[in-house]
Design an enzyme around this catalytic site. Structure first.
Site, PDB file in Angstrom:
ATOM      1  CG  HIS A 103      -2.260  -1.725   1.129  1.00  0.00           C
ATOM      2  ND1 HIS A 103      -2.554  -1.937  -0.317  1.00  0.00           N
ATOM      3  CD2 HIS A 103      -3.105  -1.294   2.520  1.00  0.00           C
ATOM      4  CE1 HIS A 103      -3.481  -2.616   0.167  1.00  0.00           C
ATOM      5  NE2 HIS A 103      -3.941  -2.256   1.446  1.00  0.00           N
ATOM      6  CG  HIS A 173      -7.777  -0.494   2.869  1.00  0.00           C
ATOM      7  ND1 HIS A 173      -8.561  -1.185   3.290  1.00  0.00           N
ATOM      8  CD2 HIS A 173      -6.850  -1.314   2.537  1.00  0.00           C
ATOM      9  CE1 HIS A 173      -7.836  -2.764   3.262  1.00  0.00           C
ATOM     10  NE2 HIS A 173      -7.323  -2.351   2.875  1.00  0.00           N
ATOM     11  CD  GLU A 288      -8.718  -3.599  -0.537  1.00  0.00           C
ATOM     12  OE1 GLU A 288      -7.042  -3.149  -1.344  1.00  0.00           O
ATOM     13  OE2 GLU A 288      -8.583  -4.506   0.007  1.00  0.00           O
TER      14      GLU A 288
END
Length: 323
Positions: A103, A173, A288
């Site tokens: 991420h 998210h 996502e």
């Protein structure tokens, strides 16, 4: 409408923007581009928050790992061994999940305070990610626009430009719980994906595309989600210029539904089996929308390369209803 929500350690203020239209009420934070809450009615007209969030900024600062509601970048999901090749060079990133980069690194977009300006029915967040931030090349100018349409659906539109070749993969998210509380594993999911990208050690894709027929990954017909998922699904539609519906999540008890439409070619289904206090495992389900994990190291996957003169664009729409 915006109001002060708190300050980070260096004194930078964080604001909360509230969007409201057609029965949907959304709160967005300038810290991490976080969707803090989404209030939507059930079949009886009773409103509840259907995403996981903390009541105050301190919760997000103390518990960064779940990435609750956050804007993820520069690269959503994992990059193997925290490095990737591009135009003959190899770029080393910051590993923050074992040897891999997850991420965007330890201080990705989810841990930055964004600039904000009002737009019609929403807010536009923007920032400049300097060359070398978390190891990524190029100066990236990026924006994320959050708006509510006439039906109360939440549109997330991303844009970015760079001054040097780089890679970009952005997502949101949020963890959805359409019941408003409790275990979300009983939600029913329909997902237009005939394949997944199977993963090996560290949840890094092997590079193959695997048919879901007859497996626990086949959600082409709606069924209960259960638990045990942190997998990228290959959406049948591929990359599209405009968002197309790819998923529907339904809570039978409340009647609430969530539809997901996107321009992206993939969707990571994460059932949050490792959520900890103040939450519990499987309290929410993340859907996502994204390009595939580790794409910069997988030449067979859709490219995530952005070059000078190009504009990165991605849009996802979360629609709320009942049945």
């Amino acid at each position: 409408m915006s109001e002060l929500f708190g300050t980070v350690s260096d004194g930078t203020p964080v604001h909360r923007w509230t969007l409201e239209r057609a029965g949907t009420r959304v709160e967005v934070l300038t810290y991490g581009g976080i969707v803090r809450s989404v209030e939507a009615p059930d079949r009886e007209g009773r409103t509840a928050n259907v995403v996981l969030g903390f009541p105050g900024l301190d919760g997000y600062l103390a518990h960064p790992e779940p990435f609750l509601g956050a804007l993820i970048g520069r690269y959503a999901n994992r990059i193997a061994h925290a490095r990737f090749p591009l135009d003959g060079a190899v770029y080393a990133l910051e590993p923050n999940e074992g040897a891999n980069c997850l991420h965007g690194g330890a201080r990705g977009f989810d841990k930055r305070v964004w600039d904000a300006e009002p737009v019609e029915h929403g807010v536009r967040l923007s920032r400049v990610s300097p060359h070398g931030e978390q190891g990524f090349p190029g100066r990236l100018e990026v924006s994320a626009t959050y708006t509510l349409d006439a039906s109360g659906a939440l549109h997330l539109a991303y844009e970015a430009v760079t001054d040097a070749p780089t890679v970009v993969n952005l997502t949101n998210h949020s963890y959805f719980n359409l019941a408003g509380a409790g275990h979300a594993g009983g939600h029913e999911l329909r997902l237009a994906a005939s394949r997944i990208t199977p993963a090996g050690a560290g949840l890094i894709p092997t590079g193959a595309l695997e048919d879901v027929t007859g497996s626990r990954f086949d959600f082409r017909t709606a069924r209960k989600v259960g638990s045990g998922y942190d997998h990228n699904f290959v959406l049948d539609k591929g990359v599209t210029a405009a968002p197309e519906q790819v998923a529907e999540l339904h809570d039978p008890a409340s009647g609430r539904t969530l539809t997901v439409s996107t321009t992206e070619p993939g969707l990571q289904l994460y059932t949050a089996d490792h959520l900890a206090e103040p939450f519990a495992p499987c309290d929410g389900i993340a859907l996502e929308t994204q390009h595939f994990p580790d794409s910069p190291n997988q030449p067979g996957f859709p490219s995530t390369v952005l070059r000078p003169g190009e504009v990165f664009r991605s849009e996802t729409v979360y629609g709320f209803g009942v049945r």
